[in-house]
Structures are given as structure tokens and as C-alpha cells.
Design a protein around this motif. Structure first.
Motif, PDB file in Angstrom:
ATOM      1  N   ARG A  36      39.320  26.290  30.665  1.00  0.00           N
ATOM      2  CA  ARG A  36      39.020  27.684  30.956  1.00  0.00           C
ATOM      3  C   ARG A  36      37.515  27.938  30.919  1.00  0.00           C
ATOM      4  N   ALA A  37      36.843  27.300  29.979  1.00  0.00           N
ATOM      5  CA  ALA A  37      35.381  27.457  29.908  1.00  0.00           C
ATOM      6  C   ALA A  37      34.705  26.896  31.162  1.00  0.00           C
ATOM      7  N   ASN A  39      36.014  26.874  34.109  1.00  0.00           N
ATOM      8  CA  ASN A  39      36.262  27.851  35.171  1.00  0.00           C
ATOM      9  C   ASN A  39      35.242  28.984  35.128  1.00  0.00           C
ATOM     10  N   ARG A  40      34.926  29.487  33.943  1.00  0.00           N
ATOM     11  CA  ARG A  40      33.955  30.568  33.829  1.00  0.00           C
ATOM     12  C   ARG A  40      32.530  30.086  34.087  1.00  0.00           C
ATOM     13  N   SER A  43      32.031  29.108  38.030  1.00  0.00           N
ATOM     14  CA  SER A  43      32.521  30.044  39.046  1.00  0.00           C
ATOM     15  C   SER A  43      31.408  30.595  39.930  1.00  0.00           C
ATOM     16  N   LYS A  44      30.183  30.664  39.443  1.00  0.00           N
ATOM     17  CA  LYS A  44      29.084  31.254  40.211  1.00  0.00           C
ATOM     18  C   LYS A  44      28.353  30.247  41.091  1.00  0.00           C
TER      19      LYS A  44
END
Length: 285
Positions: A36-37, A39-40, A43-44
Motif C-alpha cells: 500500500r505504501a 501505491n501511495r 502514484s505521482k
């Protein structure tokens, strides 16, 4: 019996099993949080395709480390496991050369990035939206809602057309007009149609090309630019508007015509040769 069970609980095997179970549980939690980390964090700066691959890689790598630690707690030798895994991987490599080729081709596709998730591509006679880009294959959804799986090796060896890579596209309208028409008038009518169509872009400007003299018509190419998301509507509307504009201006779009010339002497000789046969037929009757 009870004393034996209590003695068995006090042995090192139970503590080792508990430690292994705790390691596996912690491994699942840490791998999920790390994915999940990722993904965050990515993401940019990265596409959705790369984010999915990074998430899977981090998740399974961390989970494999915790599984290895749990096996070590249970008394398994990691060197033996690694050796067995190496022998197994070599055997699988020889048994699945096609899969290995697709895997390597998938790595090239990931590095080259000829398309991404959501793009519309054309491979051979297949055109569809990219649903997923995996290590072995690419999944497409065609316009008639069919699921197509294309091996990565095929994509590397074939010509791939990305229809949605750039924000604008050009539509080429090929048509023919009668020989009696004036090229300047045809050009003026077509440019007026493009100017009135709201889906045609002013920049790049429309392009008129006189391709040459055909068998039955003057061949013309009229090219206009439009936004990618409006391409289908632009193509449909332009056909209809050009037909209406030509009808209003009296410009003919001819159909193929053929002129047949017969030599008179050849026709007369054929008629004379057929005459005796007709007489004979009459006598027979």
C-alpha cells in the motif's frame, strides 16, 4: 498421559512453531502495508501499470523473506532449499521455453512502454483497449466486448499501433469527383465543410491533396485533425457533411465506368459466320 502432554508443550518444538507462526503473521501484515505504501509513493511519478508491478514485487519479496525466516525457525536449512529451488528453476526453464521467452519479452515491454493501461492498440487484425500488462501476456478488450490475450513474444515481434498515444489524430477522407468538376471549387467546398464542423481543429489546418487522375474520377485526399476522443464522431459527421455539400454545389461523385469499342469488320464477320448455322437450324425444323 497429562504429564507427557505438558512435557511435550515445554519442548523447544512448540516455541519454534509459535515463532514461525508469528513470523508468517507479521510477514503478511508487513507485506500488505508495504504494498500500500508503494501505491501511495509511486502514484505521482509512475503509470498505473508500473505501480501494480511494484506492488506485487514488494509484496511477494517481503513475504518470501518472512517465509524463509519461519522455515529457518522450524529447523530447515536455507542452503538446501535454495539449492532445490535452483534445480527446480532450471528444470522449469527447459520445460517452458515459451514462457521464458514471453517473460523476457514482458520485461522489454515494461522498459520500453509502447502503451499503458487504458490505451487502445492495434496488433495485426485485433484492436482493443489494454486491460492489463503482465509478465507473460497482454489482455485486451475489443470494441465488441471480447477478451483477447496476446503473448508478449507476439507483441515484440509484431507491429503495434497505439491509437491513443497522442492527444490529436488526423482523419484522411479519400474521394473522387467527376472529370468535369473544377479542382478549385472542390477545394473551396471541402474547406468550407471543415470550417463549419466544430470537431475539426483549426491548428493543424485541414489539408487538400489532388492525388491524380483515376480511371473514372479525379482522386482527392482531404485530411482534417481532431481530438482523440472525438475521432469517431468527426469521421461520421464529415462523411455526411461532405455528401450534403457536394449535392448542394452540384459536384458529382462518379461511379466506375467502362467504354467498350468493337471493330465493325470483326462484328460483321461474326454475323456472317453465324448465318449458315441459323439456316441449317431452320431446315432441320
Amino acid at each position: 498421559m497429562t504429564e507427557q502432554f505438558l512435557q511435550w508443550l515445554q519442548t523447544e518444538h512448540i516455541s519454534q512453531m509459535l515463532k514461525a507462526a508469528i513470523l508468517l503473521l507479521v510477514g503478511f501484515v508487513v507485506a500488505s502495508l508495504a504494498s500500500r505504501a508503494v501505491n501511495r509513493f509511486f502514484s505521482k511519478n509512475f503509470s498505473q501499470h508500473h505501480i501494480v508491478l511494484f506492488r506485487k514485487l514488494v509484496y511477494w519479496l517481503l513475504l518470501a523473506l518472512f517465509v524463509a525466516s519461519a522455515l529457518k525457525q522450524l529447523g530447515f536449512s536455507l542452503s538446501v532449499l535454495l539449492g532445490a529451488a535452483g534445480v527446480l528453476s532450471v528444470a522449469l526453464g527447459f520445460a517452458s521455453q515459451t514462457s521464458a521467452s514471453n517473460l523476457i519479452s514482458g520485461l522489454f515491454l515494461i522498459g520500453e512502454q509502447p502503451f499503458k493501461l487504458g490505451d487502445t492498440i492495434k496488433v495485426g487484425n485485433t484492436t482493443g483497449e489494454v486491460l492489463s500488462i503482465d509478465l507473460l501476456s497482454v489482455k485486451l478488450r475489443t470494441f465488441d466486448n471480447l477478451f483477447v490475450r496476446i503473448p508478449n513474444e507476439t507483441l515484440i515481434k509484431s507491429e503495434v499501433t497505439n491509437l491513443t498515444r497522442f492527444p490529436i489524430r488526423r482523419f484522411d477522407l479519400l474521394l473522387g469527383v467527376a472529370y468535369k468538376e473544377q479542382i478549385s471549387e472542390v477545394r473551396s467546398v471541402l474547406l468550407d465543410v471543415a470550417d463549419k464542423n466544430p470537431l475539426c481543429l483549426d491548428e493543424p489546418s485541414p489539408m487538400f491533396l489532388f492525388l491524380g487522375f483515376g480511371d473514372s474520377a479525379l482522386n482527392i485526399q482531404f485530411s482534417v485533425w481532431g481530438k482523440r476522443e472525438n475521432f469517431r464522431d468527426l469521421r461520421n459527421s464529415l462523411h455526411e457533411e461532405v455528401k450534403l455539400a457536394f449535392d448542394t454545389a452540384g459536384i458529382d461523385i462518379p461511379f466506375p465506368q467502362r467504354t467498350v469499342h468493337l471493330a465493325l469488320q470483326y462484328v460483321q464477320s461474326k454475323a456472317q459466320s453465324a448465318a449458315p448455322l441459323q439456316k441449317d437450324d431452320n431446315h432441320a425444323l
